[in-house]
Write an enzyme that holds these catalytic residues in place. Structure first.
Site, PDB file in Angstrom:
ATOM      1  N   LYS A  80      -2.878  -9.385  -6.195  1.00 33.68           N
ATOM      2  CA  LYS A  80      -4.125  -8.683  -6.484  1.00 33.68           C
ATOM      3  C   LYS A  80      -4.280  -7.577  -5.446  1.00 33.68           C
ATOM      4  CE  LYS A  80      -8.309  -7.590  -7.813  1.00 33.68           C
ATOM      5  NZ  LYS A  80      -8.494  -6.779  -9.039  1.00 33.68           N
ATOM      6  N   LEU A 112     -12.737  -5.264  -7.694  1.00 36.10           N
ATOM      7  CA  LEU A 112     -11.812  -5.465  -6.568  1.00 36.10           C
ATOM      8  C   LEU A 112     -12.068  -6.733  -5.752  1.00 36.10           C
ATOM      9  CD1 LEU A 112     -10.916  -2.098  -4.744  1.00 36.10           C
ATOM     10  CD2 LEU A 112      -9.424  -4.069  -5.090  1.00 36.10           C
ATOM     11  N   ASN A 157      -2.748   1.334  -4.988  1.00 37.86           N
ATOM     12  CA  ASN A 157      -3.517   1.420  -6.238  1.00 37.86           C
ATOM     13  C   ASN A 157      -4.447   2.629  -6.189  1.00 37.86           C
ATOM     14  OD1 ASN A 157      -5.023   1.058  -8.512  1.00 37.86           O
ATOM     15  ND2 ASN A 157      -5.642  -1.060  -8.075  1.00 37.86           N
ATOM     16  N   CYS A 186      -8.286   2.178  -9.417  1.00 35.75           N
ATOM     17  CA  CYS A 186      -9.280   1.156  -9.741  1.00 35.75           C
ATOM     18  C   CYS A 186     -10.487   1.802 -10.412  1.00 35.75           C
ATOM     19  CB  CYS A 186      -9.754   0.396  -8.505  1.00 35.75           C
ATOM     20  SG  CYS A 186     -11.067  -0.748  -8.973  1.00 35.75           S
ATOM     21  N   LYS A 233       0.086   3.015  -8.274  1.00 36.27           N
ATOM     22  CA  LYS A 233      -0.422   2.563  -9.580  1.00 36.27           C
ATOM     23  C   LYS A 233      -1.333   3.644 -10.122  1.00 36.27           C
ATOM     24  CE  LYS A 233      -1.274  -0.748 -12.748  1.00 36.27           C
ATOM     25  NZ  LYS A 233      -1.604  -2.133 -12.418  1.00 36.27           N
ATOM     26  N   ASN A 285      -2.733   1.632 -15.317  1.00 39.06           N
ATOM     27  CA  ASN A 285      -3.854   0.724 -15.076  1.00 39.06           C
ATOM     28  C   ASN A 285      -4.670   0.649 -16.376  1.00 39.06           C
ATOM     29  OD1 ASN A 285      -5.975  -0.746 -13.756  1.00 39.06           O
ATOM     30  ND2 ASN A 285      -5.429   0.272 -11.843  1.00 39.06           N
ATOM     31  N   SER A 286      -5.727  -0.126 -16.384  1.00 33.77           N
ATOM     32  CA  SER A 286      -6.539  -0.213 -17.599  1.00 33.77           C
ATOM     33  C   SER A 286      -7.134   1.163 -17.941  1.00 33.77           C
ATOM     34  CB  SER A 286      -7.648  -1.249 -17.417  1.00 33.77           C
ATOM     35  OG  SER A 286      -8.377  -0.977 -16.249  1.00 33.77           O
ATOM     36  N   GLY A 308      -4.527  -4.606 -22.970  1.00 34.77           N
ATOM     37  CA  GLY A 308      -4.043  -5.294 -24.173  1.00 34.77           C
ATOM     38  C   GLY A 308      -3.604  -4.324 -25.256  1.00 34.77           C
ATOM     39  N   GLY A 348      -0.235  -8.095 -18.309  1.00 35.06           N
ATOM     40  CA  GLY A 348      -1.576  -8.332 -17.775  1.00 35.06           C
ATOM     41  C   GLY A 348      -2.409  -9.192 -18.707  1.00 35.06           C
ATOM     42  N   THR A 349      -3.025  -8.554 -19.699  1.00 38.81           N
ATOM     43  CA  THR A 349      -3.922  -9.264 -20.617  1.00 38.81           C
ATOM     44  C   THR A 349      -3.244 -10.468 -21.274  1.00 38.81           C
ATOM     45  OG1 THR A 349      -5.175  -7.232 -21.045  1.00 38.81           O
ATOM     46  CG2 THR A 349      -5.311  -8.974 -22.709  1.00 38.81           C
TER      47      THR A 349
HETATM   48  O1  RRO Z   1     -10.713  -5.229  -9.616  1.00 41.23           O
HETATM   49  C1  RRO Z   1     -10.876  -4.492 -10.607  1.00 41.23           C
HETATM   50  O2  RRO Z   1     -11.988  -4.319 -11.140  1.00 41.23           O
HETATM   51  C2  RRO Z   1      -9.769  -3.737 -11.189  1.00 41.23           C
HETATM   52  C3  RRO Z   1      -8.852  -3.019 -10.448  1.00 41.23           C
HETATM   53 BR1  RRO Z   1      -8.823  -2.995  -8.592  1.00 41.23          BR
HETATM   54  C4  RRO Z   1      -7.864  -2.251 -11.111  1.00 41.23           C
HETATM   55  O3  RRO Z   1      -7.019  -1.570 -10.529  1.00 41.23           O
HETATM   56  N1  RRO Z   1      -7.866  -2.267 -12.479  1.00 41.23           N
HETATM   57  C5  RRO Z   1      -8.763  -2.967 -13.180  1.00 41.23           C
HETATM   58  O4  RRO Z   1      -8.721  -2.929 -14.433  1.00 41.23           O
HETATM   59  N2  RRO Z   1      -9.705  -3.710 -12.533  1.00 41.23           N
END
Ligand code: RRO
Length: 311
Positions: free
Chosen positions: A45, A73, A128, A131, A165, A194-195, A220, A270-271
């Site tokens: 994480k 985070l 990262n 976020c 990332k 990332n998402s 997803g 991930g998902t």
């Molecule tokens: O912790 C989060 O809310 C989070 C992070 Br750090 C990230 O890089 N990507 C994400 O979807 N959630």
């Protein structure tokens, strides 16, 4: 049997599948589970300098076509992950693992990276820059000036293998601009994506997560086309020393195959890992191997980056 073995920054991994940062990697118990699964390695994480509780719950929701999260985070703090990784290096010297991190400010990021640089850590570090969920803090990688400045400062002292990332980009000009920046640095990998930040999912008349009135990062099935586009766009633009890790929308071996076809050297889950647990790694690996057998491919090099175009 074909091989799904791969290499990142000169380190070898028995399998090209691993977790995506944030999923199944908050605690040592979870990391140990990924380590003991069919995954080739794990990433922690994203760690901040100090431990964080994150946003109020509910803050993650699986939905039929993916997930939405605004975790904010939460993590155990850098020392927790670094101590664990240093310990693991002694016990399993032949394996390599990833440490994800970012500071709550550029100063914090430098403090963290100095600590990692000065530690005995021999693995791969992922910074990262994407976020989407800390209220009041925009995603670093959407600000190209700040991104270039941070990378310039970091590479002045950080000599260990480092990757970043990235969030998804949605415009060809942004792919060009981002790649022109990344190509100036001795990055070893970029991880796309990332998402997709700040989506909204509604059930009946109400959002499904509490923070930010329901806005959260989407993962997803929803994100696979965007993820593949980012993987391929950077594969086409980055110098060959910068490898690509593909993340986003991997439910099946076919999805992993497509990421590799677009140029990925490693594929993160991930998902699907959140929904299915670590058994997902064995299933997806088998499905990928079956595709490789059907197509006569022995290893990932036989098809990595070889996406076909029409005309
Ligand atoms: O912790 C989060 O809310 C989070 C992070 Br750090 C990230 O890089 N990507 C994400 O979807 N959630």
């Amino acid at each position: 049997m074909p091989s799904t073995q791969t290499q990142i920054a000169g380190f070898s991994f028995d399998n090209c599948l691993m977790n995506a940062a944030g999923v199944h990697c908050m605690t040592i118990a979870e990391l140990d589970e990924v380590k003991g699964s069919a995954a080739g390695t794990f990433v922690t994480k994203t760690a901040t300098l100090e431990a964080r509780a994150g946003n109020p719950e509910p803050r993650y929701q699986d939905v039929p076509l993916g997930s939405i999260n605004s975790m904010g985070l939460p993590n155990q703090g850098l020392d927790y992950y670094l101590d664990y990784l240093l310990d693991l290096q002694e016990k399993e010297p032949n394996r390599t693992f990833f440490l994800s991190l970012v500071g709550m400010s550029p100063e914090d990021t430098h403090t963290i990276l100095h600590k990692v640089e000065e530690s005995g850590f021999k693995g791969l570090t992922e910074l990262n820059l994407s976020c989407p969920n800390v209220p009041g803090k925009p995603q670093i990688a959407y600000d190209f000036e700040t991104t270039e400045r941070i990378l310039t400062e970091v590479f002045a002292y950080f000599k260990k293998p480092l990757g970043i990332k990235l969030p998804p980009y949605f415009d060809i000009v942004h792919f060009d601009q981002a790649a022109a920046i990344f190509n100036q640095f001795p990055l070893r990998f970029v991880n796309c994506i990332n998402s997709i930040g700040n989506g909204l999912y509604i059930e009946d008349e109400t959002v499904v997560i509490r923070p930010k009135n329901g806005f959260g990062g989407i993962g997803g099935q929803y994100v696979k086309p965007t993820a593949l586009a980012n993987v391929h766009a950077f594969y086409q633009r980055l110098k060959p020393e910068i490898q690509i890790i593909g993340t986003g929308g991997v439910l099946t071996g076919r999805d992993a195959f497509e990421h590799i076809l677009c140029g990925a050297s490693m594929v993160q889950v991930g998902t699907t890992l959140h929904k299915e647990g670590v058994a997902a790694f064995e299933r997806i690996t088998k499905e990928l191997e079956e595709i490789m057998v059907a197509k006569g491919y022995q290893n990932l090099d036989d098809f990595r980056g070889k996406l076909g175009y029409i005309g």
